[in-house]
Design a protein around this motif. Structure first.
Motif, PDB file in Angstrom:
ATOM      1  N   PHE A 157      -1.489  -1.075   5.426  1.00 26.81           N
ATOM      2  CA  PHE A 157      -1.291  -1.657   4.094  1.00 26.81           C
ATOM      3  C   PHE A 157      -2.655  -1.910   3.462  1.00 26.81           C
ATOM      4  CE2 PHE A 157       2.551  -2.433   6.341  1.00 26.81           C
ATOM      5  CZ  PHE A 157       3.546  -2.352   5.396  1.00 26.81           C
ATOM      6  N   THR A 158      -2.801  -1.477   2.236  1.00 26.80           N
ATOM      7  CA  THR A 158      -4.058  -1.656   1.526  1.00 26.80           C
ATOM      8  C   THR A 158      -4.045  -2.979   0.755  1.00 26.80           C
ATOM      9  OG1 THR A 158      -5.648  -0.520   0.122  1.00 26.80           O
ATOM     10  CG2 THR A 158      -3.331  -0.380  -0.542  1.00 26.80           C
ATOM     11  N   ARG A 159      -5.094  -3.215   0.009  1.00 29.70           N
ATOM     12  CA  ARG A 159      -5.220  -4.460  -0.771  1.00 29.70           C
ATOM     13  C   ARG A 159      -3.956  -4.747  -1.569  1.00 29.70           C
ATOM     14  NH1 ARG A 159     -10.690  -6.189  -1.897  1.00 29.70           N
ATOM     15  NH2 ARG A 159     -12.137  -4.810  -0.844  1.00 29.70           N
ATOM     16  N   MET A 160      -3.706  -6.033  -1.732  1.00 31.54           N
ATOM     17  CA  MET A 160      -2.555  -6.484  -2.505  1.00 31.54           C
ATOM     18  C   MET A 160      -3.070  -7.388  -3.620  1.00 31.54           C
ATOM     19  SD  MET A 160       0.006  -7.232   0.654  1.00 31.54           S
ATOM     20  CE  MET A 160       0.623  -5.884   1.649  1.00 31.54           C
ATOM     21  N   GLY A 161      -3.959  -6.822  -4.427  1.00 33.41           N
ATOM     22  CA  GLY A 161      -4.706  -7.573  -5.433  1.00 33.41           C
ATOM     23  C   GLY A 161      -3.859  -8.399  -6.391  1.00 33.41           C
ATOM     24  N   LEU A 162      -2.694  -7.904  -6.750  1.00 33.59           N
ATOM     25  CA  LEU A 162      -1.861  -8.649  -7.693  1.00 33.59           C
ATOM     26  C   LEU A 162      -1.353  -9.948  -7.094  1.00 33.59           C
ATOM     27  CD1 LEU A 162       0.189  -5.771  -9.351  1.00 33.59           C
ATOM     28  CD2 LEU A 162      -1.734  -7.045 -10.314  1.00 33.59           C
ATOM     29  N   LEU A 163      -1.287 -10.035  -5.780  1.00 33.68           N
ATOM     30  CA  LEU A 163      -0.833 -11.255  -5.124  1.00 33.68           C
ATOM     31  C   LEU A 163      -1.973 -12.209  -4.812  1.00 33.68           C
ATOM     32  CD1 LEU A 163       1.679  -9.805  -2.501  1.00 33.68           C
ATOM     33  CD2 LEU A 163       2.215 -10.958  -4.652  1.00 33.68           C
ATOM     34  N   GLU A 164      -3.200 -11.704  -4.815  1.00 34.10           N
ATOM     35  CA  GLU A 164      -4.320 -12.438  -4.248  1.00 34.10           C
ATOM     36  C   GLU A 164      -4.960 -13.491  -5.128  1.00 34.10           C
ATOM     37  OE1 GLU A 164      -7.271  -9.795  -2.701  1.00 34.10           O
ATOM     38  OE2 GLU A 164      -5.795  -8.663  -1.573  1.00 34.10           O
ATOM     39  N   THR A 165      -5.172 -13.207  -6.384  1.00 35.25           N
ATOM     40  CA  THR A 165      -6.003 -14.104  -7.175  1.00 35.25           C
ATOM     41  C   THR A 165      -5.307 -14.651  -8.408  1.00 35.25           C
ATOM     42  OG1 THR A 165      -6.952 -12.242  -8.367  1.00 35.25           O
ATOM     43  CG2 THR A 165      -8.182 -13.043  -6.474  1.00 35.25           C
ATOM     44  N   ASN A 166      -5.451 -15.941  -8.567  1.00 43.90           N
ATOM     45  CA  ASN A 166      -5.025 -16.658  -9.762  1.00 43.90           C
ATOM     46  C   ASN A 166      -3.578 -16.402 -10.160  1.00 43.90           C
ATOM     47  OD1 ASN A 166      -5.942 -18.647 -11.478  1.00 43.90           O
ATOM     48  ND2 ASN A 166      -6.224 -17.206 -13.151  1.00 43.90           N
ATOM     49  N   THR A 167      -2.719 -16.186  -9.195  1.00 42.71           N
ATOM     50  CA  THR A 167      -1.318 -15.924  -9.513  1.00 42.71           C
ATOM     51  C   THR A 167      -0.521 -17.207  -9.623  1.00 42.71           C
ATOM     52  OG1 THR A 167      -0.763 -15.757  -7.171  1.00 42.71           O
ATOM     53  CG2 THR A 167      -1.366 -13.707  -8.307  1.00 42.71           C
ATOM     54  N   GLY A 168      -1.034 -18.293  -9.047  1.00 42.88           N
ATOM     55  CA  GLY A 168      -0.287 -19.535  -9.028  1.00 42.88           C
ATOM     56  C   GLY A 168       0.774 -19.550  -7.939  1.00 42.88           C
ATOM     57  N   LEU A 169       0.841 -18.467  -7.165  1.00 43.05           N
ATOM     58  CA  LEU A 169       1.816 -18.400  -6.078  1.00 43.05           C
ATOM     59  C   LEU A 169       1.330 -19.201  -4.878  1.00 43.05           C
ATOM     60  CD1 LEU A 169       2.668 -14.571  -6.122  1.00 43.05           C
ATOM     61  CD2 LEU A 169       3.993 -16.443  -7.131  1.00 43.05           C
ATOM     62  N   SER A 170       2.267 -19.810  -4.181  1.00 42.90           N
ATOM     63  CA  SER A 170       1.913 -20.505  -2.944  1.00 42.90           C
ATOM     64  C   SER A 170       1.610 -19.469  -1.865  1.00 42.90           C
ATOM     65  CB  SER A 170       3.084 -21.381  -2.481  1.00 42.90           C
ATOM     66  OG  SER A 170       4.165 -20.556  -2.059  1.00 42.90           O
ATOM     67  N   SER A 171       0.952 -19.899  -0.825  1.00 47.25           N
ATOM     68  CA  SER A 171       0.665 -19.001   0.298  1.00 47.25           C
ATOM     69  C   SER A 171       1.954 -18.433   0.874  1.00 47.25           C
ATOM     70  CB  SER A 171      -0.110 -19.752   1.385  1.00 47.25           C
ATOM     71  OG  SER A 171      -1.359 -20.162   0.893  1.00 47.25           O
ATOM     72  N   ASP A 172       2.966 -19.266   1.025  1.00 53.08           N
ATOM     73  CA  ASP A 172       4.255 -18.803   1.560  1.00 53.08           C
ATOM     74  C   ASP A 172       4.869 -17.728   0.678  1.00 53.08           C
ATOM     75  OD1 ASP A 172       4.053 -20.528   3.725  1.00 53.08           O
ATOM     76  OD2 ASP A 172       5.331 -22.066   2.820  1.00 53.08           O
ATOM     77  N   GLU A 173       4.774 -17.918  -0.639  1.00 54.92           N
ATOM     78  CA  GLU A 173       5.339 -16.940  -1.569  1.00 54.92           C
ATOM     79  C   GLU A 173       4.540 -15.640  -1.538  1.00 54.92           C
ATOM     80  OE1 GLU A 173       8.016 -15.344  -4.417  1.00 54.92           O
ATOM     81  OE2 GLU A 173       8.161 -16.956  -2.942  1.00 54.92           O
ATOM     82  N   ILE A 174       3.232 -15.738  -1.402  1.00 56.84           N
ATOM     83  CA  ILE A 174       2.404 -14.523  -1.291  1.00 56.84           C
ATOM     84  C   ILE A 174       2.825 -13.730  -0.059  1.00 56.84           C
ATOM     85  CG2 ILE A 174       0.075 -13.674  -0.810  1.00 56.84           C
ATOM     86  CD1 ILE A 174      -0.954 -16.014  -2.586  1.00 56.84           C
ATOM     87  N   LEU A 175       3.002 -14.414   1.066  1.00 51.54           N
ATOM     88  CA  LEU A 175       3.413 -13.728   2.296  1.00 51.54           C
ATOM     89  C   LEU A 175       4.802 -13.120   2.143  1.00 51.54           C
ATOM     90  CD1 LEU A 175       2.064 -16.250   4.934  1.00 51.54           C
ATOM     91  CD2 LEU A 175       1.178 -13.949   4.457  1.00 51.54           C
ATOM     92  N   ARG A 176       5.716 -13.856   1.528  1.00 50.68           N
ATOM     93  CA  ARG A 176       7.068 -13.339   1.336  1.00 50.68           C
ATOM     94  C   ARG A 176       7.038 -12.070   0.484  1.00 50.68           C
ATOM     95  NH1 ARG A 176      10.907 -12.893  -1.927  1.00 50.68           N
ATOM     96  NH2 ARG A 176      10.085 -14.065  -3.672  1.00 50.68           N
ATOM     97  N   ARG A 177       6.294 -12.111  -0.609  1.00 49.76           N
ATOM     98  CA  ARG A 177       6.232 -10.940  -1.495  1.00 49.76           C
ATOM     99  C   ARG A 177       5.490  -9.772  -0.840  1.00 49.76           C
ATOM    100  NH1 ARG A 177       5.827 -12.817  -7.766  1.00 49.76           N
ATOM    101  NH2 ARG A 177       7.416 -14.454  -7.641  1.00 49.76           N
ATOM    102  N   ALA A 178       4.483 -10.068  -0.045  1.00 52.30           N
ATOM    103  CA  ALA A 178       3.743  -9.004   0.645  1.00 52.30           C
ATOM    104  C   ALA A 178       4.643  -8.245   1.606  1.00 52.30           C
ATOM    105  CB  ALA A 178       2.549  -9.590   1.384  1.00 52.30           C
ATOM    106  N   SER A 179       5.666  -8.902   2.103  1.00 50.18           N
ATOM    107  CA  SER A 179       6.592  -8.267   3.046  1.00 50.18           C
ATOM    108  C   SER A 179       7.394  -7.137   2.407  1.00 50.18           C
ATOM    109  CB  SER A 179       7.558  -9.310   3.619  1.00 50.18           C
ATOM    110  OG  SER A 179       6.860 -10.247   4.383  1.00 50.18           O
ATOM    111  N   SER A 180       7.444  -7.098   1.087  1.00 48.98           N
ATOM    112  CA  SER A 180       8.191  -6.023   0.431  1.00 48.98           C
ATOM    113  C   SER A 180       7.297  -4.835   0.062  1.00 48.98           C
ATOM    114  CB  SER A 180       8.918  -6.553  -0.809  1.00 48.98           C
ATOM    115  OG  SER A 180       7.986  -6.998  -1.770  1.00 48.98           O
TER     116      SER A 180
END
Length: 188
Positions: free
Chosen positions: A58-81
Motif C-alpha cells: 500500500f502506498t501513501r494515503m495522503g488524503l487521510l494523513e493531513t488536516n482532515t480532522g479525522l480521528s486516528s481510529d477513523e483514519i485506520l478504518r478508512r485505510a482498511s478500504s
C-alpha cells in the motif's frame, strides 16, 4: 519522520517484553484495521514487521494523513478500504498511516494511548521534557521555530502557522508528530 524511529522503538520494547511479536498480525491489536493485501495466500495478514518496513503493498494515503480532522481510529478504518498498489512484501512503498497502525497497536498492547506510552517509556526516562508528541501542542510553545512567508500585497512578512499551511499530522502522530530540541535529541 524521526518519529517513526521512536514508534518502532516502542514496538521493540514491547516485543522484548513478550507483549507483542514482530510477526503478529496488526489485526490482533486493531481488529478494525484489515488490509486486503495482494497475496496468493488468502491467509496472509500484514504484520507489525510489514507495516514498520513499508512492505505491505500500500502506498501513501495522503488524503487521510493531513488536516482532515479525522480521528486516528477513523483514519485506520478508512485505510482498511484501500486497494493495494503492489503485491504483498514485494516493494517498498512509504506509508505513514501504517506507522499509525504500529503505534496504535503498541498502545493497545500496553493498555494506554500512544502519547502516554511514548511519554512514560521513552521521553520521561530520557529526560526529554521539551519534546512534544503533538504538533498542535508544540506550536503553543513560544520557543518553537516559526516560519515566515513574504506577503507581496502588504510588503511584509507574515507568520506561517499550521492553519495557513493547512497541515496537521496529529491524526497520524506515531508517523511524524514528535517535535523536539537539539538538547533533548542528544538524550535520544
Amino acid at each position: 519522520s524521526a518519529t517513526k524511529a521512536f514508534t518502532a522503538t516502542l514496538v521493540g520494547m514491547l516485543v522484548d517484553e513478550a507483549r507483542m511479536g514482530w510477526d503478529d498480525p496488526v489485526e490482533k491489536y486493531l481488529p478494525e484495521f484489515k488490509l486486503a493485501v495482494q497475496s496468493k495466500d488468502p491467509n496472509d495478514r500484514a504484520t507489525l514487521r510489514d507495516v514498520l518496513s513499508h512492505r505491505t503493498g500500500f502506498t501513501r494515503m495522503g488524503l487521510l494523513e493531513t488536516n482532515t480532522g479525522l480521528s486516528s481510529d477513523e483514519i485506520l478504518r478508512r485505510a482498511s478500504s484501500a486497494e493495494a498498489f503492489a503485491p504483498f512484501r514485494q516493494r517498498f512503498l512509504y506509508n505513514n498511516v501504517h506507522y499509525l497502525a504500529a503505534g496504535s497497536s503498541a498502545a493497545k498492547a500496553a493498555g494506554t494511548s500512544w502519547d502516554a506510552l511514548m511519554k512514560a517509556r521513552i521521553l520521561a526516562p530520557l529526560g526529554m521534557a521539551a519534546t512534544r508528541t503533538s504538533l498542535r501542542e508544540a506550536w503553543k510553545d513560544p520557543r518553537v521555530a516559526r516560519g515566515y512567508a513574504w506577503d507581496a500585497a502588504r510588503k511584509r512578512f507574515r507568520l506561517v502557522t499550521l492553519e495557513t499551511l493547512g497541515t496537521n499530522i496529529d491524526g497520524i502522530a506515531p508517523a511524524g508528530a514528535i517535535s523536539s530540541t537539539a538538547l533533548d535529541m542528544t538524550s535520544w
